[in-house]
Design a protein around this motif. Structure first.
Motif, PDB file in Angstrom:
ATOM      1  N   ALA A 166      21.815 -16.501  -2.662  1.00  0.00           N
ATOM      2  CA  ALA A 166      20.799 -15.441  -2.673  1.00  0.00           C
ATOM      3  C   ALA A 166      20.978 -14.515  -3.873  1.00  0.00           C
ATOM      4  O   ALA A 166      19.995 -14.078  -4.485  1.00  0.00           O
ATOM      5  N   ALA A 226      13.142 -19.387  -1.740  1.00  0.00           N
ATOM      6  CA  ALA A 226      13.758 -18.937  -2.994  1.00  0.00           C
ATOM      7  C   ALA A 226      12.699 -18.600  -4.026  1.00  0.00           C
ATOM      8  O   ALA A 226      12.747 -17.541  -4.672  1.00  0.00           O
ATOM      9  N   SER A 228      10.846 -15.478  -3.039  1.00  0.00           N
ATOM     10  CA  SER A 228      11.672 -14.281  -3.207  1.00  0.00           C
ATOM     11  C   SER A 228      11.634 -13.775  -4.638  1.00  0.00           C
ATOM     12  O   SER A 228      11.626 -12.568  -4.890  1.00  0.00           O
ATOM     13  N   THR A 240      16.799 -11.532   0.089  1.00  0.00           N
ATOM     14  CA  THR A 240      16.667 -12.961  -0.206  1.00  0.00           C
ATOM     15  C   THR A 240      17.513 -13.790   0.748  1.00  0.00           C
ATOM     16  O   THR A 240      17.079 -14.863   1.208  1.00  0.00           O
ATOM     17  N   ALA A 241      18.715 -13.320   1.073  1.00  0.00           N
ATOM     18  CA  ALA A 241      19.555 -14.034   2.033  1.00  0.00           C
ATOM     19  C   ALA A 241      18.865 -14.115   3.388  1.00  0.00           C
ATOM     20  O   ALA A 241      18.923 -15.142   4.079  1.00  0.00           O
ATOM     21  N   LEU A 287      16.221 -16.787   3.101  1.00  0.00           N
ATOM     22  CA  LEU A 287      16.810 -18.119   3.209  1.00  0.00           C
ATOM     23  C   LEU A 287      17.154 -18.448   4.659  1.00  0.00           C
ATOM     24  O   LEU A 287      16.955 -19.582   5.120  1.00  0.00           O
ATOM     25  N   ARG A 316      22.093 -14.590   7.719  1.00  0.00           N
ATOM     26  CA  ARG A 316      22.559 -14.629   6.335  1.00  0.00           C
ATOM     27  C   ARG A 316      23.730 -15.584   6.104  1.00  0.00           C
ATOM     28  O   ARG A 316      24.285 -15.625   5.016  1.00  0.00           O
TER      29      ARG A 316
END
Length: 478
Positions: free
Chosen positions: A22, A177, A180, A190-191, A194, A241
């Motif tokens: 991330a 991804a 983001s 972002t994590a 994902l 995460r």
């Protein structure tokens, strides 16, 4: 790896890999993407658009486009070939399905098709967000690299042998991804994206049992899920995460009996797996291309006629045998595209494996069906050991006059070691795009695509894709 203690150890040793990935995505900038990688992405954009335009004219591509148009939603992005604007989610669902609709889109030795879901996300969400060309290029890089690394970490051969279609299962991560980057999310968010993407991963290989259309839609659904994940994360909806490395319910341990979590971060930021993207000269499964190249070379060099061949023997890896080595059934275009027996037979008979070789009419014709039945498949131990680092294949033609003609191919045309130049990618694009939307519209889209990475806005390209009117294809080229 079925030892629970080993899984626990791996989980502890690699705790934090989701966050590391991330952070890489969140910190990525246009200047961070090497020139060689950018060049590969430029090819991928053109190649994917050609595949998508042609895919719109297939029955399954048309069904999904009409479905997305009926669902509608807020007018956020153009619907390719639909003369309409729909929600980003519906736009990417249809475009992702279209790109993968004829199994002609880019792939990699991680056993994935990244362009089919990354391109729709960066174009549709980029249109909604007013993204410029450098941002779109960076988002593509993030999506491609993420998907390659997640698939490699799952150990693609082992995951495939469990029945997973990795384009569907790893594609959600790539879409999240890319989204983001377009949204400008920080590493923590972002994590979460994902994590929310990974928990929606899906895609099973059962389509070869009866030629079902599900394979075609896996990239579209992955793109839709990944966009939703990023948009939800941006609103504060927290995702897991540790989605990749979690001991209980983590993606890697759920996907494979021998995961390789270290592949997520190994050389991250310095080694680009994206550079190994493969482009297809043949409209069939990429795992079969080495054997297609081999039979075409033998046909050309020895002036072979199909009637002179008594038997054909193909040597391939074990995973490919499971995937495409089934007995050919002339029941669907998809099964013809996946069948190694048919791919070899039609390449020998016709001297090519392009659009005309995968029509409902051609796949049932007696000459090629009989020839496919003469193809014997065996596992070649040396080729098997090298797979998937090398997508090799061997073909032996046993001639009626007693000769045995053999050719082994390690790097088929389109592999990074035997690349298709940009001009050849453009020729492929124009053949596909012109057949689907007419040459003037196809050339206009190509001009916009070639300047996309430097454009002030990506919206004109997506608008041109939406405005294109799909031509009903003649049966001979469908």
């Amino acid at each position: 790896m079925d030892d629970l203690e080993s899984w626990k150890r791996l989980s502890r040793e690699h705790r934090g890999i989701t966050m590391a990935l991330a952070s890489f995505i969140a910190d990525l900038r246009p200047a961070s993407v090497p020139a060689a990688t950018r060049d590969v992405l430029a090819k991928a954009l053109v190649d994917g658009l050609g595949c998508g335009l042609y895919g719109l004219a297939t029955p399954w591509g048309g069904i999904m486009r009409d479905y997305a148009r009926d669902r509608g939603g807020p007018a956020e992005a153009g619907l390719w070939g639909g003369q309409a604007r729909v929600s980003v989610g519906n736009s990417v669902l249809a475009a992702g399905t279209a790109i993968h609709s004829f199994d002609f889109d880019d792939h990699s030795r991680a056993k994935i098709h990244p362009g089919a879901l990354v391109l729709p996300v960066v174009l549709a969400l980029g249109e909604r967000e007013g993204a410029d060309g450098p941002t779109v290029m960076t988002a593509m890089a993030a999506g491609y690299e993420t998907m390659n690394r997640v698939s490699q970490a799952a150990n693609p051969s082992r995951a495939r042998m469990r029945g997973w279609h990795l384009t569907g299962t790893t594609g959600t991560f790539a879409a999240a991804a890319a989204a983001s980057v377009i949204l400008g999310l920080d590493a923590e968010t972002t994590a979460s994206a994902l994590g929310l993407a990974g928990t929606q991963s899906a895609g099973l290989w059962a389509f070869t049992a009866d030629g079902g259309m599900s394979k075609r839609m896996h990239p579209g659904r992955s793109a839709e899920a990944g966009v939703a994940a990023a948009l939800l994360a941006a609103r504060g909806f927290a995702g897991p995460r540790y989605i990749l490395e979690a001991e209980d319910g983590g993606f890697l341990f759920g996907m494979s009996d021998d995961p390789r979590p270290g592949m997520i971060t190994e050389g991250l930021g310095s080694r680009w797996h994206t550079d190994a993207t493969c482009f297809k000269p043949y409209a069939c499964c990429g795992s079969n291309h080495a054997c297609v190249d081999a039979v075409l070379a033998l046909r050309r060099e020895h002036a072979v006629e199909a009637a002179d061949v008594a038997r054909i023997v193909a040597g391939i890896p074990a995973v490919v045998n499971t995937q495409t080595g089934f007995t050919y059934r002339a029941d669907s275009v998809l099964n013809a595209q996946m069948s190694l027996q048919y791919n070899i037979a039609v390449a020998l008979a016709d001297g090519q494996a392009y659009l005309e070789q995968f029509t409902p009419e051609r796949i049932v014709e007696e000459d090629v069906v009989d020839l496919a039945a003469r193809v014997a498949i065996e596992i070649d131990p040396e080729i098997d050991r090298a797979y998937p680092a090398i997508y090799g294949g061997r073909v032996t033609l046993e001639m009626r006059d007693g000769r045995r003609l053999t050719r082994r191919i390690e790097y088929s045309l389109g592999m990074p070691e035997n690349p298709m130049p940009h001009a050849e990618i453009e020729r492929k694009y124009l053949s596909l795009g012109s057949a689907a939307v007419g040459e003037p519209a196809a050339r206009r889209i190509l001009d916009l695509a070639n300047g996309a990475f430097d454009a002030r806005s990506i919206a004109p390209l997506n608008a041109a894709l939406a405005e294109a009117e799909v031509i009903a294809l003649e049966p001979a080229v469908l």
